[in-house]
Scaffold this motif. Structure first.
Motif, short mmCIF file in Angstrom:
data_model
loop_
_atom_site.label_atom_id
_atom_site.label_comp_id
_atom_site.label_asym_id
_atom_site.label_seq_id
_atom_site.Cartn_x
_atom_site.Cartn_y
_atom_site.Cartn_z
N LEU A 43 1.05 -1.12 0.03
CA LEU A 43 -0.10 -0.02 -0.09
C LEU A 43 1.02 1.33 0.00
CD1 LEU A 43 -2.71 -1.13 2.54
CD2 LEU A 43 -3.06 -0.83 0.06
N ASN A 44 1.91 1.18 0.88
CA ASN A 44 2.67 2.71 1.06
C ASN A 44 3.66 2.44 -0.27
OD1 ASN A 44 5.07 0.86 1.96
ND2 ASN A 44 4.48 1.45 4.11
N THR A 45 3.83 1.72 -0.95
CA THR A 45 4.61 1.69 -2.15
C THR A 45 4.05 2.13 -3.56
OG1 THR A 45 6.09 0.12 -1.43
CG2 THR A 45 6.30 0.56 -3.63
N PHE A 46 2.76 1.37 -3.75
CA PHE A 46 2.07 1.38 -5.09
C PHE A 46 1.18 2.56 -4.91
CE2 PHE A 46 3.19 -2.89 -5.47
CZ PHE A 46 3.51 -3.01 -6.76
N ILE A 47 0.61 2.98 -3.79
CA ILE A 47 -0.21 4.33 -3.89
C ILE A 47 0.50 5.40 -4.23
CG2 ILE A 47 -1.73 5.77 -2.34
CD1 ILE A 47 -2.85 3.34 -1.23
N PRO A 48 1.91 5.76 -3.51
CA PRO A 48 2.51 6.92 -3.79
C PRO A 48 2.89 6.85 -5.33
CG PRO A 48 3.31 5.85 -1.76
CD PRO A 48 2.22 5.08 -2.29
N VAL A 54 0.40 10.26 -11.61
CA VAL A 54 -0.61 11.32 -12.03
C VAL A 54 -0.18 12.46 -12.04
CG1 VAL A 54 -2.88 12.13 -11.43
CG2 VAL A 54 -2.53 9.56 -11.38
N LEU A 55 0.54 13.06 -11.06
CA LEU A 55 1.08 14.28 -11.14
C LEU A 55 2.12 14.49 -12.00
CD1 LEU A 55 1.79 14.86 -7.10
CD2 LEU A 55 0.12 15.99 -8.46
N MET A 56 2.88 13.84 -12.21
CA MET A 56 3.81 13.80 -13.62
C MET A 56 3.08 14.13 -15.00
SD MET A 56 6.81 10.97 -12.97
CE MET A 56 7.79 11.35 -14.45
N ILE A 73 11.74 10.98 -7.96
CA ILE A 73 11.17 10.36 -6.96
C ILE A 73 10.38 8.89 -7.42
CG2 ILE A 73 9.36 10.55 -5.08
CD1 ILE A 73 9.80 13.72 -5.18
N ASN A 74 9.68 9.04 -8.36
CA ASN A 74 9.04 7.84 -8.96
C ASN A 74 10.12 6.77 -9.61
OD1 ASN A 74 6.38 7.23 -8.48
ND2 ASN A 74 5.72 7.81 -10.39
N GLY A 75 11.24 7.28 -9.71
CA GLY A 75 12.20 6.39 -10.41
C GLY A 75 12.73 5.60 -9.04
N LEU A 76 12.72 6.19 -7.91
CA LEU A 76 13.40 5.77 -6.57
C LEU A 76 12.37 4.63 -5.86
CD1 LEU A 76 14.79 8.79 -5.19
CD2 LEU A 76 15.99 6.61 -5.78
N ILE A 77 10.97 5.18 -6.21
CA ILE A 77 10.00 4.27 -5.76
C ILE A 77 9.80 3.11 -6.69
CG2 ILE A 77 7.10 3.97 -5.42
CD1 ILE A 77 7.08 7.05 -4.90
N THR A 78 10.06 3.06 -7.97
CA THR A 78 10.09 1.84 -8.54
C THR A 78 11.20 0.91 -8.29
OG1 THR A 78 9.29 3.33 -10.60
CG2 THR A 78 10.33 0.97 -10.99
N ALA A 79 12.32 1.48 -7.59
CA ALA A 79 13.16 0.61 -6.98
C ALA A 79 12.62 -0.22 -5.84
CB ALA A 79 14.45 1.54 -6.52
N ARG A 80 11.91 0.39 -5.15
CA ARG A 80 11.26 -0.36 -3.98
C ARG A 80 10.23 -1.30 -4.67
NH1 ARG A 80 9.92 0.51 1.36
NH2 ARG A 80 7.66 0.41 2.10
N ILE A 81 9.44 -0.88 -5.52
CA ILE A 81 8.62 -1.88 -6.20
C ILE A 81 9.40 -2.98 -6.76
CG2 ILE A 81 7.16 -2.25 -8.06
CD1 ILE A 81 6.18 0.33 -8.04
#
Length: 354
Positions: A43-48, A54-56, A73-81
């Motif tokens: 939840l705290n990965t995919f929702i952000p 969407v903001l991009m 930021i989303n590239g870093l979140i993709t690393a978490r995914i």
């Protein structure tokens, strides 16, 4: 039973083998997946990620610079995914194999790395980590000093080009994501069905991307998604590099290889700010991950904190210290360390002079 080792252990290696002889007991209680922790992480990965995506998309009408900043930021979140996908491949994120595989495949649409194929290659890396016979499978190709010395001019040139920092850390990550994982370049005995699973996964990724491009506009979609994947690939490649190509690494031929030493000395503990550990799913505790890939990422930090002995012998580095590792080029079997090209040529002049 441990096989006979031909090479003499160093004092530190003997100390590690003695101090960590009960390592399996230490890590056992951290290997149990937790459904609440796993769901919370999803939840705290995919929702952000979706929110920033969407903001991009909206920000393209305001400022490309805002879009790119959000993309980092989303590239870093993709690393978490991807770390979630990685854990699913190790069957460590959930207890259920079916659930791991479903979530792993879903993650592959974000990372673009085909789930089963990548997991299979990565599992081989874990089983043969730091064995010099298998440097080209799931690892960064590295020549020894003797191999580089005996190489032809053309091979030396190709290797020097590959090891150029710009090629290694910016071009190679993109080539790895875009090309290397689209075809079964690694296809070993017993991997029946892996190539077919890779093909199906790749077709599904293309189908999802084509649908989104049609609905959102192909220029906007590809600009956003390509930039996110590019950032992710560079970050992921850099982490993998510094965690196995550090100066005091451990690389041995199979006859001298010891699993415990390969995990503790062949990997680093990458000391980073908490936020970076969040983005990268605690993969900074790479030595513990190599001791047991069955430990889910959300248990790695706890394992390290509660067992200081696991931190005692690992090479711990911060970001500033890790930058110098970009210059490590060759494995010197004589000194048992990674060296730069400058060191190699200086040593060669001394060797020839002697």
């Amino acid at each position: 039973m441990q096989k006979e080792v031909k090479r003499e252990f160093t004092k530190m290696e003997r100390e590690i083998l003695e101090s960590l002889k009960n390592w399996q007991q230490i890590i056992r209680r951290y290997q149990t997946p937790s459904v609440p922790k796993a769901v919370r992480q999803l939840l705290n990965t995919f929702i952000p990620f979706i929110g920033f995506w969407v903001l991009m998309y909206l920000s393209l009408d305001w400022s490309i610079w805002i879009t790119l900043a959000l993309g980092v930021i989303n590239g870093l979140i993709t690393a978490r995914i991807f770390i979630i996908q990685h854990d699913c491949g190790h069957q460590s994120f959930f207890k259920s194999k079916k659930l791991n595989n479903i979530v792993g495949i879903v993650c592959s649409f974000f990372s673009t790395l085909p789930y089963k194929y990548w997991a299979k290659v990565h599992a081989f890396h874990h089983g043969h980590t730091q064995q010099l016979e298998f440097r080209d499978i799931g690892d960064i190709p590295t020549l020894t000093v003797n191999e580089f010395r005996e190489a032809s001019r053309w091979r030396r040139f190709r290797y020097r080009v590959f090891r150029n920092p710009f090629i290694l850390f910016f071009i190679s990550p993109l080539a790895y994501v875009i090309i290397s994982n689209r075809f079964p370049f690694v296809n070993m005995k017993g991997w029946k069905g892996t190539g077919r699973a890779q093909l199906i996964n790749n077709i599904l990724i293309i189908a999802v991307y084509a649908t989104l491009a049609y609905l959102l506009g192909w220029k906007k979609f590809l600009l956003i998604q390509f930039f996110i994947v590019a950032i992710f690939s560079i970050v992921a490649f850099w982490f993998f590099y510094v965690q196995h190509q550090h100066e005091e690494a451990y690389k041995q031929w199979r006859k001298d290889w010891v699993f415990l030493l390969a995990a503790i000395r062949g990997s680093t503990y990458y000391k980073l700010p908490k936020i970076m550990n969040w983005f990268t799913g605690n993969i900074a505790f790479h030595h513990i991950h190599h001791l047991s890939p069955r430990i889910p990422n959300y248990n790695l930090e706890k394992c390290a904190q509660e067992n200081p002995v696991l931190q005692k012998y690992v090479t711990a580095i911060n970001f500033r210290e890790s930058l110098k590792y970009a210059m490590n080029k060759l494995w010197d079997e004589e000194s048992q360390r990674m060296i730069t090209f400058r060191e190699y040529y200086r040593n060669e002049r001394l060797r020839i002079a002697a």
